[in-house]
Design a protein around this motif. Structure first.
Motif, PDB file in Angstrom:
ATOM      1  N   HIS A   1       0.745  -1.429   0.071  1.00  0.00           N
ATOM      2  CA  HIS A   1       0.055  -0.120   0.135  1.00  0.00           C
ATOM      3  C   HIS A   1       0.695   1.581  -0.189  1.00  0.00           C
ATOM      4  O   HIS A   1       0.491   2.530  -0.317  1.00  0.00           O
ATOM      5  N   LEU A   2       2.292   1.566   0.738  1.00  0.00           N
ATOM      6  CA  LEU A   2       2.691   2.328   0.379  1.00  0.00           C
ATOM      7  C   LEU A   2       3.957   2.438  -0.814  1.00  0.00           C
ATOM      8  O   LEU A   2       4.490   1.589  -0.345  1.00  0.00           O
ATOM      9  N   VAL A   3       3.544   3.474  -1.851  1.00  0.00           N
ATOM     10  CA  VAL A   3       4.149   3.484  -2.636  1.00  0.00           C
ATOM     11  C   VAL A   3       5.624   4.171  -2.609  1.00  0.00           C
ATOM     12  O   VAL A   3       5.463   5.842  -2.640  1.00  0.00           O
ATOM     13  N   LEU A   4       6.207   3.327  -2.504  1.00  0.00           N
ATOM     14  CA  LEU A   4       7.745   4.310  -1.943  1.00  0.00           C
ATOM     15  C   LEU A   4       8.842   3.826  -3.572  1.00  0.00           C
ATOM     16  O   LEU A   4       9.984   2.488  -2.746  1.00  0.00           O
ATOM     17  N   ARG A   5       8.621   3.349  -4.497  1.00  0.00           N
ATOM     18  CA  ARG A   5       9.809   2.931  -5.387  1.00  0.00           C
ATOM     19  C   ARG A   5      10.846   3.359  -5.249  1.00  0.00           C
ATOM     20  O   ARG A   5      11.627   2.642  -5.625  1.00  0.00           O
ATOM     21  N   ARG A   6      11.065   4.771  -5.369  1.00  0.00           N
ATOM     22  CA  ARG A   6      11.889   5.596  -5.450  1.00  0.00           C
ATOM     23  C   ARG A   6      12.846   4.920  -4.024  1.00  0.00           C
ATOM     24  O   ARG A   6      14.558   4.743  -4.438  1.00  0.00           O
ATOM     25  N   LEU A   7      12.863   4.753  -3.314  1.00  0.00           N
ATOM     26  CA  LEU A   7      13.150   4.541  -1.633  1.00  0.00           C
ATOM     27  C   LEU A   7      13.496   2.886  -1.995  1.00  0.00           C
ATOM     28  O   LEU A   7      14.385   3.180  -2.050  1.00  0.00           O
ATOM     29  N   ARG A   8      12.269   2.019  -2.334  1.00  0.00           N
ATOM     30  CA  ARG A   8      12.711   0.791  -3.142  1.00  0.00           C
ATOM     31  C   ARG A   8      14.068   0.058  -3.322  1.00  0.00           C
ATOM     32  O   ARG A   8      15.040  -0.413  -3.572  1.00  0.00           O
ATOM     33  N   ALA A   9      14.292   0.953  -5.191  1.00  0.00           N
ATOM     34  CA  ALA A   9      15.153   1.599  -6.090  1.00  0.00           C
ATOM     35  C   ALA A   9      16.432   1.403  -5.418  1.00  0.00           C
ATOM     36  O   ALA A   9      17.566   1.193  -5.753  1.00  0.00           O
ATOM     37  N   TRP A  10      16.711   2.329  -4.597  1.00  0.00           N
ATOM     38  CA  TRP A  10      17.649   2.952  -4.279  1.00  0.00           C
ATOM     39  C   TRP A  10      17.994   2.080  -3.203  1.00  0.00           C
ATOM     40  O   TRP A  10      20.017   1.181  -2.942  1.00  0.00           O
ATOM     41  N   ILE A  11      17.441   1.068  -2.291  1.00  0.00           N
ATOM     42  CA  ILE A  11      17.482   0.286  -0.933  1.00  0.00           C
ATOM     43  C   ILE A  11      18.270  -0.908  -1.749  1.00  0.00           C
ATOM     44  O   ILE A  11      19.527  -1.138  -1.621  1.00  0.00           O
ATOM     45  N   ARG A  12      17.839  -1.457  -2.905  1.00  0.00           N
ATOM     46  CA  ARG A  12      17.896  -2.534  -3.985  1.00  0.00           C
ATOM     47  C   ARG A  12      19.065  -2.144  -4.722  1.00  0.00           C
ATOM     48  O   ARG A  12      19.712  -3.334  -5.320  1.00  0.00           O
ATOM     49  N   SER A  13      20.028  -1.445  -4.732  1.00  0.00           N
ATOM     50  CA  SER A  13      21.050  -1.010  -5.683  1.00  0.00           C
ATOM     51  C   SER A  13      21.935  -0.787  -4.239  1.00  0.00           C
ATOM     52  O   SER A  13      23.454  -0.429  -5.200  1.00  0.00           O
ATOM     53  N   LEU A  14      21.744  -1.023  -2.861  1.00  0.00           N
ATOM     54  CA  LEU A  14      22.854  -0.720  -2.490  1.00  0.00           C
ATOM     55  C   LEU A  14      24.132  -1.934  -2.561  1.00  0.00           C
ATOM     56  O   LEU A  14      23.439  -3.199  -2.314  1.00  0.00           O
ATOM     57  N   PRO A  15      25.388  -2.405  -2.793  1.00  0.00           N
ATOM     58  CA  PRO A  15      25.958  -3.117  -2.680  1.00  0.00           C
ATOM     59  C   PRO A  15      25.438  -4.273  -1.202  1.00  0.00           C
ATOM     60  O   PRO A  15      25.228  -3.295  -0.595  1.00  0.00           O
ATOM     61  N   PRO A  16      26.048  -5.204  -1.189  1.00  0.00           N
ATOM     62  CA  PRO A  16      25.760  -6.146   0.217  1.00  0.00           C
ATOM     63  C   PRO A  16      26.534  -5.608   1.113  1.00  0.00           C
ATOM     64  O   PRO A  16      25.778  -5.279   2.188  1.00  0.00           O
ATOM     65  N   TYR A  17      27.740  -4.879   1.633  1.00  0.00           N
ATOM     66  CA  TYR A  17      28.135  -4.370   2.864  1.00  0.00           C
ATOM     67  C   TYR A  17      26.836  -2.900   3.710  1.00  0.00           C
ATOM     68  O   TYR A  17      26.565  -2.617   4.161  1.00  0.00           O
ATOM     69  N   PRO A  18      27.002  -2.066   2.019  1.00  0.00           N
ATOM     70  CA  PRO A  18      26.212  -0.697   3.034  1.00  0.00           C
ATOM     71  C   PRO A  18      24.793  -1.571   3.282  1.00  0.00           C
ATOM     72  O   PRO A  18      24.021  -0.407   3.513  1.00  0.00           O
ATOM     73  N   SER A  19      23.983  -2.755   2.422  1.00  0.00           N
ATOM     74  CA  SER A  19      22.522  -3.515   2.695  1.00  0.00           C
ATOM     75  C   SER A  19      23.191  -3.687   4.065  1.00  0.00           C
ATOM     76  O   SER A  19      21.632  -3.432   4.715  1.00  0.00           O
ATOM     77  N   LEU A  20      23.984  -4.290   4.431  1.00  0.00           N
ATOM     78  CA  LEU A  20      23.991  -5.033   5.725  1.00  0.00           C
ATOM     79  C   LEU A  20      24.013  -3.689   7.162  1.00  0.00           C
ATOM     80  O   LEU A  20      23.650  -3.785   8.156  1.00  0.00           O
ATOM     81  N   ALA A  21      24.875  -2.475   7.093  1.00  0.00           N
ATOM     82  CA  ALA A  21      24.676  -1.648   7.827  1.00  0.00           C
ATOM     83  C   ALA A  21      23.749  -0.702   7.869  1.00  0.00           C
ATOM     84  O   ALA A  21      23.115  -0.027   8.939  1.00  0.00           O
ATOM     85  N   LEU A  22      22.987  -0.877   6.442  1.00  0.00           N
ATOM     86  CA  LEU A  22      21.400  -0.247   7.025  1.00  0.00           C
ATOM     87  C   LEU A  22      20.475  -0.984   8.161  1.00  0.00           C
ATOM     88  O   LEU A  22      19.666  -0.419   8.189  1.00  0.00           O
ATOM     89  N   PHE A  23      20.507  -1.597   7.865  1.00  0.00           N
ATOM     90  CA  PHE A  23      19.924  -3.009   9.127  1.00  0.00           C
ATOM     91  C   PHE A  23      20.240  -1.743  10.547  1.00  0.00           C
ATOM     92  O   PHE A  23      19.550  -2.505  11.923  1.00  0.00           O
ATOM     93  N   SER A  24      21.671  -1.415  10.011  1.00  0.00           N
ATOM     94  CA  SER A  24      21.472  -1.006  12.124  1.00  0.00           C
ATOM     95  C   SER A  24      20.302   0.314  12.087  1.00  0.00           C
ATOM     96  O   SER A  24      20.641   0.339  13.148  1.00  0.00           O
ATOM     97  N   VAL A  25      20.212   0.644  10.676  1.00  0.00           N
ATOM     98  CA  VAL A  25      19.591   2.242  11.224  1.00  0.00           C
ATOM     99  C   VAL A  25      17.705   1.878  11.943  1.00  0.00           C
ATOM    100  O   VAL A  25      17.821   3.100  13.346  1.00  0.00           O
ATOM    101  N   PRO A  26      17.258   1.017  11.987  1.00  0.00           N
ATOM    102  CA  PRO A  26      16.090   0.798  12.456  1.00  0.00           C
ATOM    103  C   PRO A  26      16.365  -0.167  13.959  1.00  0.00           C
ATOM    104  O   PRO A  26      15.865   0.529  15.191  1.00  0.00           O
ATOM    105  N   VAL A  27      17.496  -0.682  14.117  1.00  0.00           N
ATOM    106  CA  VAL A  27      17.800  -0.915  15.378  1.00  0.00           C
ATOM    107  C   VAL A  27      18.168  -0.347  16.468  1.00  0.00           C
ATOM    108  O   VAL A  27      18.414   0.649  17.213  1.00  0.00           O
ATOM    109  N   ILE A  28      19.580   0.697  15.351  1.00  0.00           N
ATOM    110  CA  ILE A  28      20.001   2.336  16.475  1.00  0.00           C
ATOM    111  C   ILE A  28      18.704   3.155  16.832  1.00  0.00           C
ATOM    112  O   ILE A  28      18.516   3.575  17.609  1.00  0.00           O
TER     113      ILE A  28
END
Length: 181
Positions: free
Chosen positions: A37-64
């Protein structure tokens, strides 16, 4: 002594996975609803474009960002505001799980390219599989299904009596929220 510690570890692990399963049972439908229901295409595209290690670092954001919810909930409970503390903890944990689950679903393939992550995830899946194969888990699942069936049965009996507004004749029905089963 080692046997006692091992038993305690198994019990704590089982409790952890059980609580996680309960929260994920609630968080997954919410996460799916958000995805649909939430159309966040640009955000999804940006997240999917990240390499593996920045994707892993992104997990720390909601936890922190959401980890301070636990001490706040503990403070509320310690000052006598039990309901506020419980709601703060539950909402914070659900929000964290929903965000982490969405991030994982968007970046899983890339994360599996990190050898340590793939190894740890494999260990997690095996531990979860072991827990789900135990008799205690099977019994809990059976009781859960029976309870859901009973609640659905009762709801089917009671809901028609209260599903229309008074004064509306055959009026409109009350709709369920999107994550309701």
């Amino acid at each position: 002594m080692n046997r006692i510690l091992k038993s305690i570890t198994y019990v704590l692990a089982a409790i952890y996975f059980l609580v996680d399963a309960v929260f994920m049972g609630v968080a997954r439908p919410i996460s799916n609803w958000v995805a649909n229901h939430l159309v966040l295409r640009r955000l999804r595209a940006w997240i999917r474009s990240l390499p593996p290690y920045p994707s892993l670092a992104l997990f720390s954001v909601p936890v922190i960002a959401l980890e301070p919810v636990k001490p706040v909930a503990a403070y509320l409970a310690a000052t006598g505001q039990m309901l506020g503390g419980a709601l703060t903890l539950i909402i914070g944990e659900l929000l964290k799980l929903v965000l982490v689950e969405r991030l994982f679903s968007l970046t899983r393939d890339k994360l599996m390219k990190i050898p340590t992550f793939a190894w740890a995830y494999g260990k997690f899946r095996r531990a979860k599989g072991w827990l789900e194969a135990t008799q205690a888990w099977q019994t809990t699942q059976s009781l859960s299904r029976a309870t859901r069936g009973y609640v659905a049965h009762i709801k089917g009996i009671i809901a028609p009596r209260y599903s229309t507004f008074e004064g509306q004749g055959n009026g409109s029905r009350i709709s369920k929220p999107p994550w309701a089963v």
